[in-house]
Design an enzyme around this catalytic site. Structure first.
Site, PDB file in Angstrom:
ATOM      1  N   CYS A 114       0.827  -1.212   0.000  1.00 32.75           N
ATOM      2  CA  CYS A 114       0.000   0.000   0.000  1.00 32.75           C
ATOM      3  C   CYS A 114       0.864   1.267   0.000  1.00 32.75           C
ATOM      4  O   CYS A 114       1.556   1.550  -0.952  1.00 32.75           O
ATOM      5  CB  CYS A 114      -0.994  -0.028   1.154  1.00 32.75           C
ATOM      6  SG  CYS A 114      -2.340   1.167   0.915  1.00 32.75           S
ATOM      7  N   HIS A 218      -3.689  -5.048   0.764  1.00 29.66           N
ATOM      8  CA  HIS A 218      -3.214  -5.358   2.117  1.00 29.66           C
ATOM      9  C   HIS A 218      -3.262  -6.862   2.401  1.00 29.66           C
ATOM     10  O   HIS A 218      -4.207  -7.341   3.034  1.00 29.66           O
ATOM     11  CB  HIS A 218      -4.069  -4.624   3.167  1.00 29.66           C
ATOM     12  CG  HIS A 218      -3.808  -3.159   3.237  1.00 29.66           C
ATOM     13  ND1 HIS A 218      -2.852  -2.609   4.059  1.00 29.66           N
ATOM     14  CD2 HIS A 218      -4.377  -2.125   2.578  1.00 29.66           C
ATOM     15  CE1 HIS A 218      -2.837  -1.295   3.915  1.00 29.66           C
ATOM     16  NE2 HIS A 218      -3.749  -0.975   3.023  1.00 29.66           N
ATOM     17  N   GLU A 220      -1.725  -8.432   4.601  1.00 26.92           N
ATOM     18  CA  GLU A 220      -1.649  -8.691   6.053  1.00 26.92           C
ATOM     19  C   GLU A 220      -3.034  -8.754   6.685  1.00 26.92           C
ATOM     20  O   GLU A 220      -3.173  -9.243   7.806  1.00 26.92           O
ATOM     21  CB  GLU A 220      -0.772  -7.634   6.736  1.00 26.92           C
ATOM     22  CG  GLU A 220      -1.444  -6.308   7.082  1.00 26.92           C
ATOM     23  CD  GLU A 220      -1.609  -5.359   5.878  1.00 26.92           C
ATOM     24  OE1 GLU A 220      -1.356  -5.776   4.736  1.00 26.92           O
ATOM     25  OE2 GLU A 220      -2.011  -4.201   6.113  1.00 26.92           O
TER      26      GLU A 220
END
Ligand SMILES: [Mn+2]
Length: 241
Positions: A114, A218, A220
């Site tokens: 990002c 993202h 994660e």
């Protein structure tokens, strides 16, 4: 076998709470720690520091991971602040730029997420849309808020014969939590995935011996329930060198 040490550039958070004496905290979103652990790597946090320390920090790690966060300070790519610019941190920008330059110099692989990908592009000479309202062909919702971004909302088309293709195939769904985006791509990077409206969603190094992979989404936040997102961490920690 020795575990690869993954340096994760950390953010700072001001906790306005008497229990914590209004202190600043250095942190990383937990998903990066978990993703790297699950991939068999050893995550360590690199706190925002004097850029002159970047060389010592990079020497102490095997690979560099840049996380999401604040908007990139626009004067770093010679622009005035757009009215829709969000929060920025010049200290974080300049330290992370030094980390990127030093990692390239020391030939250590880089994975960016990002904001990290946007900062990577700026560091290498590219520019950003400070807000997607500036992008004439904008037609995909890239900021999932208020929906929790723990699943893939928009599609991407992936370039064949790219670092991403074996992991994601030609088309995939990814989450999206950004209001800025890459405008002019740095010459040393190539785009390897795009959203339906043409926004660049992933990049890699043009020079194949320089190991750089950047994504605009993202992983994660989705790696626990989406195996292709965990495969990004696995590939970065175990194979990307
Ligand atoms: Mn997006």
């Amino acid at each position: 076998m020795k575990k690869n040490i993954i340096g994760i550039a950390a953010n700072q958070h001001y906790q306005n709470n008497q229990d914590f004496f209004d202190q600043q905290f250095t942190y990383s979103p937990q998903g990066f720690i978990d993703g790297v652990h699950q991939a068999g790597g050893l995550p360590i946090l690199l706190p925002i520091s004097d850029p002159e320390l970047a060389s010592d920090y990079i020497t102490s790690i095997d690979k560099l991971l840049l996380a999401g966060g604040q908007d990139v300070t626009p004067f770093l790519y010679n622009e005035e602040p757009h009215p829709k610019l969000g929060q920025t941190s010049i200290d974080r920008d300049t330290f992370e730029m030094a980390l990127i330059k030093e990692a390239i110099k020391q030939n250590k692989p880089i994975f960016t997420v990002c904001r990290g990908t946007q900062l990577l592009n700026v560091t290498l000479g590219g520019t950003l849309y400070q807000d997607l309202a500036q992008y004439p062909d904008w037609e995909v919702k890239h900021d999932m808020f208020p929906t929790v971004p723990d699943f893939g909302l928009h599609s991407i088309t992936v370039k064949s014969e790219s670092t991403l293709a074996p992991l994601f195939g030609e088309r995939a769904q990814v989450n999206s939590y950004h209001h800025q985006a890459i405008k002019d791509l740095a010459e040393s990077l190539v785009p390897i995935a795009w959203a339906h409206d043409g926004i660049i969603e992933a990049v890699e190094s043009r020079e194949k011996n320089t190991k750089i992979l950047g994504v605009q989404w993202h992983p994660e936040l989705t790696h626990k329930n989406d195996s292709k997102e965990q495969s990004l961490f696995d590939y970065f920690v175990q194979n990307f060198e």
